[in-house]
Each structure stands twice: as C-alpha cells, then as structure tokens.
Design a protein around this motif. Structure first.
Motif, short mmCIF file in Angstrom:
data_model
loop_
_atom_site.label_atom_id
_atom_site.label_comp_id
_atom_site.label_asym_id
_atom_site.label_seq_id
_atom_site.Cartn_x
_atom_site.Cartn_y
_atom_site.Cartn_z
N PRO A 30 56.12 39.98 47.97
CA PRO A 30 56.44 38.69 48.63
C PRO A 30 55.35 38.23 49.64
N LEU A 31 55.22 37.10 49.80
CA LEU A 31 54.39 36.61 50.71
C LEU A 31 54.52 36.72 52.20
N LYS A 32 53.66 37.30 53.00
CA LYS A 32 53.93 37.65 54.39
C LYS A 32 53.76 36.37 55.24
N GLY A 33 53.04 35.24 54.69
CA GLY A 33 52.52 34.09 55.51
C GLY A 33 51.29 33.80 55.04
N SER A 34 50.62 32.54 55.45
CA SER A 34 49.55 32.23 54.94
C SER A 34 48.50 32.18 56.15
N VAL A 35 47.20 32.52 55.70
CA VAL A 35 46.15 32.69 56.70
C VAL A 35 44.97 31.63 56.07
N LEU A 36 44.08 30.97 57.08
CA LEU A 36 42.99 30.53 56.76
C LEU A 36 42.11 31.30 57.23
N ILE A 37 40.91 31.45 56.43
CA ILE A 37 39.59 31.95 56.79
C ILE A 37 38.49 30.91 56.91
N VAL A 38 37.87 30.90 58.02
CA VAL A 38 36.91 29.73 58.02
C VAL A 38 35.60 30.64 58.50
N GLU A 39 34.69 31.01 57.27
CA GLU A 39 33.60 31.84 57.31
C GLU A 39 32.43 31.44 56.55
N ASP A 40 31.49 31.11 56.98
CA ASP A 40 30.23 30.96 56.27
C ASP A 40 29.76 32.19 55.40
N ALA A 87 35.96 39.21 50.93
CA ALA A 87 36.21 40.71 51.17
C ALA A 87 37.78 40.26 52.12
N MET A 88 37.39 39.51 53.06
CA MET A 88 38.90 39.24 53.95
C MET A 88 39.88 38.76 53.14
N ALA A 89 39.68 37.87 52.18
CA ALA A 89 40.64 37.17 51.50
C ALA A 89 41.22 38.19 50.59
N GLU A 90 40.47 38.95 50.04
CA GLU A 90 40.93 39.99 48.92
C GLU A 90 41.84 40.85 49.89
N LEU A 91 41.39 41.44 50.75
CA LEU A 91 42.02 42.42 51.55
C LEU A 91 43.38 41.86 52.05
N LEU A 92 43.49 40.59 52.35
CA LEU A 92 44.79 39.91 53.01
C LEU A 92 45.51 39.87 51.76
N GLU A 93 45.07 39.21 50.85
CA GLU A 93 45.91 38.95 49.47
C GLU A 93 46.57 40.08 48.96
N MET A 119 47.22 35.11 44.47
CA MET A 119 48.05 36.38 44.75
C MET A 119 47.42 37.37 43.84
N SER A 120 46.98 38.67 44.46
CA SER A 120 46.58 39.78 43.39
C SER A 120 47.81 40.68 43.17
N THR A 121 49.09 40.58 43.92
CA THR A 121 49.98 41.77 43.70
C THR A 121 51.05 40.73 43.75
N GLY A 122 52.35 41.41 43.18
CA GLY A 122 53.71 40.78 43.11
C GLY A 122 54.50 41.08 44.13
N PHE A 169 49.59 38.26 51.63
CA PHE A 169 49.49 37.25 52.23
C PHE A 169 48.87 35.94 51.36
N GLU A 170 49.23 34.87 51.52
CA GLU A 170 48.60 33.76 50.91
C GLU A 170 47.20 33.30 51.61
N VAL A 171 46.09 33.31 51.25
CA VAL A 171 44.97 32.97 51.89
C VAL A 171 44.30 31.53 51.27
N ALA A 172 43.71 30.90 52.42
CA ALA A 172 43.05 29.79 52.01
C ALA A 172 41.81 29.86 52.60
N VAL A 173 40.79 29.58 52.13
CA VAL A 173 39.07 29.64 52.63
C VAL A 173 38.27 28.62 52.73
N ALA A 174 37.54 28.48 53.46
CA ALA A 174 36.65 27.40 53.93
C ALA A 174 35.29 28.09 54.30
N SER A 175 34.01 27.28 54.26
CA SER A 175 32.78 27.84 54.41
C SER A 175 32.18 27.40 55.70
N ASN A 176 32.86 26.36 56.20
CA ASN A 176 32.34 25.68 57.48
C ASN A 176 33.94 25.01 58.19
#
Length: 123
Positions: free
Chosen positions: A6-16, A23-29, A1-4, A33-40
C-alpha cells in the motif's frame, strides 16, 4: 510503483542529478511511496500543479533553470502547497533555509533517507 504494498504517501523529489533522482525514487517506491520527480525548481512547481499535495518535498539547492531556494520561496507563497514540509538535500554546508524543515546532507545513508521521509509521511 514497483511493489504491491500500500502507498504510504507521495514524495516529490526535485533534483537535477539524474542518477541521484532515479536512485531516491526507486528506493522510496520500493518502500511503498508514490514518487513524483522534477529536474529543476520550475519543473517541480509544474509537477505540483498536476498532483495531489505530497507529504514531503526532497529539494536540491543548486539546479539550473530555477534553484531550490527560488522553488522554496514560490512554494511558500502558494496556499495549497505552503504547509508541505521540505527537506533540503545538499552537499553544501548550508543551514536549513527559512521555510524548510531540515537538511539531508549528501552523500546520505539509505537509512537516513527512509527515516527523514518516515518522519513526515505516515500511513
């Protein structure tokens, strides 16, 4: 999390594409939002096994190892993750895949990203 905030929910970004994914993760965080990422798709399925079900998956279609289409097919067969909404994030002119709730076309405006996520992830 980059800010203090409250979390609005979690998002999974699956992008290679690493730049798009980061960029998407940073914007949503930054929006709380809590963000999880995957490359495939395969990595996305592995990440899902390690986290609570997200309120949304943002899914690229054309990826190495496992495509977005194959990821979506596997996701819809998993009882715990079947109800999770999926938005396809693509530059192609494809229509939404069966099992997906919509498309966010690349390149997209930041406001469109936020509106898409907000439509599926509420506090």
């Amino acid at each position: 999390m980059s800010t203090g905030t409250p979390l609005k929910g979690s998002v999974l970004i699956v992008e290679d594409d690493e730049d798009i994914r980061a960029a998407m993760a940073e914007l949503l965080e930054g929006e709380g939002f809590e963000v999880a990422v995957a490359s495939n798709g395969l990595e996305g399925l592995e990440v899902l096994e390690q986290i609570h079900p997200p309120c949304l998956v943002l899914l690229d279609l054309m990826m190495p190892v496992m495509s977005g289409e194959d990821f979506l097919r596997h996701l819809r067969q998993h009882p715990a993750f079947n109800p999770v909404p999926v938005i396809i994030v693509t530059a192609s002119g494809r229509q939404p895949l069966p099992g997906a709730q919509g498309i966010l076309k690349k390149p997209f405006e930041i406001g469109d990203l936020f509106a898409t996520v907000a439509a599926h992830c509420t506090t």
